[in-house]
Design a protein around this motif. Structure first.
Motif, mmCIF file in Angstrom:
data_model
loop_
_atom_site.group_PDB
_atom_site.id
_atom_site.type_symbol
_atom_site.label_atom_id
_atom_site.label_comp_id
_atom_site.label_asym_id
_atom_site.label_seq_id
_atom_site.Cartn_x
_atom_site.Cartn_y
_atom_site.Cartn_z
ATOM 1 N N UNK A 261 -59.750 -88.140 76.529
ATOM 2 C CA UNK A 261 -59.605 -88.987 75.237
ATOM 3 C C UNK A 261 -60.979 -88.991 74.722
ATOM 4 N N UNK A 262 -60.860 -88.602 73.245
ATOM 5 C CA UNK A 262 -62.022 -88.277 72.520
ATOM 6 C C UNK A 262 -61.956 -89.373 71.422
ATOM 7 N N UNK A 263 -63.091 -90.314 71.045
ATOM 8 C CA UNK A 263 -63.222 -91.259 70.094
ATOM 9 C C UNK A 263 -64.038 -90.467 69.034
ATOM 10 N N UNK A 264 -64.134 -91.433 68.007
ATOM 11 C CA UNK A 264 -64.838 -90.717 66.805
ATOM 12 C C UNK A 264 -64.231 -89.868 65.797
ATOM 13 N N UNK A 265 -63.063 -89.803 65.876
ATOM 14 C CA UNK A 265 -62.050 -88.972 64.750
ATOM 15 C C UNK A 265 -61.509 -89.841 63.809
ATOM 16 N N UNK A 266 -61.242 -89.130 62.693
ATOM 17 C CA UNK A 266 -60.171 -89.811 61.582
ATOM 18 C C UNK A 266 -59.159 -88.703 61.190
ATOM 19 N N UNK A 267 -57.968 -89.100 60.597
ATOM 20 C CA UNK A 267 -57.042 -88.316 60.002
ATOM 21 C C UNK A 267 -56.896 -88.531 58.561
ATOM 22 N N UNK A 268 -56.795 -87.342 57.968
ATOM 23 C CA UNK A 268 -56.655 -87.229 56.387
ATOM 24 C C UNK A 268 -55.090 -86.705 56.259
ATOM 25 N N UNK A 269 -54.282 -87.236 55.567
ATOM 26 C CA UNK A 269 -52.888 -86.890 55.305
ATOM 27 C C UNK A 269 -52.686 -86.899 53.590
ATOM 28 N N UNK A 270 -52.344 -85.634 53.359
ATOM 29 C CA UNK A 270 -51.668 -85.521 51.999
ATOM 30 C C UNK A 270 -50.100 -85.571 51.912
ATOM 31 N N UNK A 271 -49.678 -86.444 51.406
ATOM 32 C CA UNK A 271 -48.230 -86.630 51.417
ATOM 33 C C UNK A 271 -47.626 -86.317 49.917
ATOM 34 N N UNK A 272 -46.240 -85.828 50.080
ATOM 35 C CA UNK A 272 -45.535 -85.417 48.826
ATOM 36 C C UNK A 272 -44.249 -84.737 49.217
ATOM 37 N N UNK A 273 -43.586 -84.345 48.143
ATOM 38 C CA UNK A 273 -42.286 -83.531 48.314
ATOM 39 C C UNK A 273 -42.645 -82.018 48.049
ATOM 40 N N UNK A 274 -42.065 -81.196 49.091
ATOM 41 C CA UNK A 274 -42.360 -79.625 48.951
ATOM 42 C C UNK A 274 -43.903 -79.173 48.780
ATOM 43 N N UNK A 275 -44.603 -79.581 49.427
ATOM 44 C CA UNK A 275 -46.228 -79.315 49.149
ATOM 45 C C UNK A 275 -46.587 -78.441 50.361
ATOM 46 N N UNK A 276 -45.851 -77.720 51.189
ATOM 47 C CA UNK A 276 -46.509 -76.922 52.415
ATOM 48 C C UNK A 276 -47.266 -76.164 51.762
ATOM 49 N N UNK A 277 -47.196 -75.390 50.760
ATOM 50 C CA UNK A 277 -48.072 -74.637 50.226
ATOM 51 C C UNK A 277 -49.423 -74.966 49.937
ATOM 52 N N UNK A 278 -49.647 -76.282 50.018
ATOM 53 C CA UNK A 278 -50.957 -76.565 49.437
ATOM 54 C C UNK A 278 -51.964 -76.724 50.857
ATOM 55 N N UNK A 279 -51.424 -76.080 52.098
ATOM 56 C CA UNK A 279 -52.278 -76.260 53.265
ATOM 57 C C UNK A 279 -53.570 -75.392 53.132
ATOM 58 N N UNK A 280 -53.551 -74.285 52.592
ATOM 59 C CA UNK A 280 -54.635 -73.231 52.554
ATOM 60 C C UNK A 280 -55.577 -73.915 51.482
ATOM 61 N N UNK A 281 -54.736 -74.393 50.320
ATOM 62 C CA UNK A 281 -55.723 -74.638 49.130
ATOM 63 C C UNK A 281 -56.697 -76.012 49.733
ATOM 64 N N UNK A 282 -56.016 -76.727 50.537
ATOM 65 C CA UNK A 282 -56.762 -77.834 50.886
ATOM 66 C C UNK A 282 -58.079 -77.432 51.844
ATOM 67 N N UNK A 283 -57.593 -76.713 52.733
ATOM 68 C CA UNK A 283 -58.721 -76.317 53.427
ATOM 69 C C UNK A 283 -60.011 -75.541 52.928
ATOM 70 N N UNK A 284 -59.544 -74.701 51.661
ATOM 71 C CA UNK A 284 -60.420 -74.108 50.877
ATOM 72 C C UNK A 284 -61.378 -75.037 50.216
ATOM 73 N N UNK A 285 -60.857 -76.484 50.127
ATOM 74 C CA UNK A 285 -61.454 -77.364 49.031
ATOM 75 C C UNK A 285 -62.445 -78.211 50.122
ATOM 76 N N UNK A 286 -62.215 -78.095 51.350
ATOM 77 C CA UNK A 286 -62.991 -78.956 52.234
ATOM 78 C C UNK A 286 -63.530 -78.345 53.337
ATOM 79 N N UNK A 287 -64.875 -78.324 53.834
ATOM 80 C CA UNK A 287 -65.379 -77.751 54.920
ATOM 81 C C UNK A 287 -64.737 -78.489 56.360
ATOM 82 N N UNK A 288 -64.815 -79.730 56.252
ATOM 83 C CA UNK A 288 -64.257 -80.524 57.271
ATOM 84 C C UNK A 288 -62.637 -80.235 57.556
#
Length: 455
Positions: A384-411
């Motif tokens: 069990x590892x502490x020190x994490x957070x979770x970021x969520x992007x929510x919307x309708x029919x947005x699955x194609x955003x996954x790669x774009x979001x990764x490109x926008x943030x090194x984290x």
């Protein structure tokens, strides 16, 4: 009928109560059932009383009890300066509740009662009884015929005193009868959020934030035409305005999106609020009691909502759990055994990733995970590892955003666990990241998705 729920800040002062009652007055033709929280900061006072009693600290308990009494008596005096009949009635009701709490505290300090979850629930629930009685008196004093109803007449749950699970069938059977009877001689009905009666007849609560849930359950039970959740913000925002600048009001969202937002860090709604409303397709509105003329946000069926991103949210105290089996075992067996252990320990899982060698999942920081990890360790290796957070992007029919979001943030590119959650449509893309710097990353993603233009 409609249900109107007012949170702690909406009933937190004389001015706030006056404004809230003015809002209710404008809805009288719709037969409003008013559900109130405790006054702001009162639940914290009650928790302080519980903590003091557990520690055996009589002075601290007495001080908190005196503060609780004074806060409500002073507010009642400010609300009812020229109506001696209803002022004395409010004083009497407030004093009766505070006296019962004081007697209860004396019994605990005297060693005649032991603090446990059941008795803690008795203390925690008193804020809603204080606020609802005081506001009921004020509403009657200003000419609104108002009937006070004890929510425990119909809000029945299992025997979990502090996190009650509602018995929806029994609530749906009882609630309409209680509310209809109350309206026989009234223009408005007022009751409490958060509180419940357990299966063994004890006083219980639904868990912190449960007043929204109460309102939605009542709306479902009475087939309300609308459920209004009155808060201190102008509807649902595109991100938490306390963490992100330049947020945008969302004019309308789907039930699914609202549920995902609540579950993944948005603070406007209790995570379970949407479920009862969905079962009867009852529109839910999120409105600002400080700005009654504002448009707020309406929550509707997905069919009425266009595609696109609605919000970015985050949870900052996430635990990442890794489960691996040292010998070759079918993944299905590992999953079955692990989730059985989690269910038995009452651990709620958010995100899950399965690889041939390892099962990863996230959960909120909770004491329950220790018991779950102990059970899992009987058949697998677990960390069990502490020190994490979770970021969520929510919307309708947005699955194609996954790669774009990764490109926008090194984290996000380096996230140990990423997930696309699918309901009827894609509504949630989530990433686990180190907690350090998560707020800056949420701001970056919000700016990337929404820019500075009004939506």
């Amino acid at each position: 009928m409609i249900v109107m729920k007012f949170g702690g800040t909406s009933v937190g002062s004389r001015e706030a109560v006056e404004r809230t009652v003015g809002i209710v007055r404008g809805r009288l033709q719709e037969r409003p059932v008013v559900v109130v929280s405790a006054m702001s900061k009162v639940t914290d006072m009650l928790y302080a009383i519980s903590d003091a009693l557990e520690a055996g600290d009589k002075d601290a308990a007495d001080l908190a009890l005196a503060e609780l009494r004074q806060k409500h008596l002073e507010t009642a005096a400010a609300l009812l300066p020229s109506d001696p009949i209803w002022r004395e009635e409010a004083y009497s009701r407030i004093s009766d509740i505070c006296d019962s709490l004081q007697n209860f505290a004396d019994e605990v300090i005297g060693g005649h009662l032991e603090m446990d979850k059941r008795r803690k629930a008795i203390i925690d629930s008193k804020g809603e009884y204080l606020s609802s009685n005081m506001i009921c008196c004020y509403m009657n004093s200003v000419g609104i015929r108002t009937e006070w109803v004890d929510a425990r007449e119909f809000m029945l749950t299992d025997n979990d005193y502090l996190q009650g699970v509602p018995d929806m069938h029994e609530i749906e059977r009882r609630c309409p009868k209680v509310i209809d009877a109350a309206f026989a001689a009234a223009e408005a009905v007022i009751t409490q959020g958060f509180v419940c009666k357990t299966a063994d007849g004890s006083e219980g609560v639904l868990g912190r934030g449960g007043s929204d849930y109460s309102a939605s359950i009542i709306g479902m039970a009475i087939d309300a035409s609308r459920i209004e959740i009155w808060t201190d913000v102008d509807g649902v925002q595109s991100a938490d305005p306390r963490k992100v600048s330049n947020t945008r009001r969302i004019s309308r969202i789907s039930f699914e999106e609202a549920a995902e937002m609540a579950a993944y860090g948005a603070k406007v709604l209790h995570p379970k609020t949407i479920e009862p409303a969905v079962s009867k397709n009852i529109p839910v509105m999120v409105l600002n009691s400080m700005n009654p003329d504002g448009q707020g946000t309406v929550i509707l069926q997905s069919a009425f909502i266009e595609d696109g991103v609605r919000s970015v949210s985050s949870k900052e105290n996430i635990r990442l759990v890794r489960v691996s089996q040292p010998v070759m075992t079918a993944v299905s067996e590992l999953l079955t055994a692990t989730f059985a252990a989690l269910a038995e320990s009452r651990v709620k899982v958010d995100l899950v990733k399965v690889t041939p060698r390892e099962l990863l999942f996230t959960t909120d920081s909770t004491d329950y995970i220790a018991a779950a990890a102990q059970r899992i360790s009987a058949f697998a290796k677990v960390s069990v590892e502490d020190g994490y957070a979770q970021i969520s992007v929510i919307g309708k029919n947005i699955s194609e955003l996954k790669l774009a979001l990764k490109a926008a943030s090194a984290q996000l590119r380096n996230s140990p666990l990423a997930s696309v959650a699918q309901n009827d449509s894609y509504v949630n893309i989530s990433f686990v990241v180190p907690r350090a710097g998560v707020r800056e990353d949420v701001q970056k993603i919000h700016t990337y998705l929404f820019g500075r233009e009004e939506r």
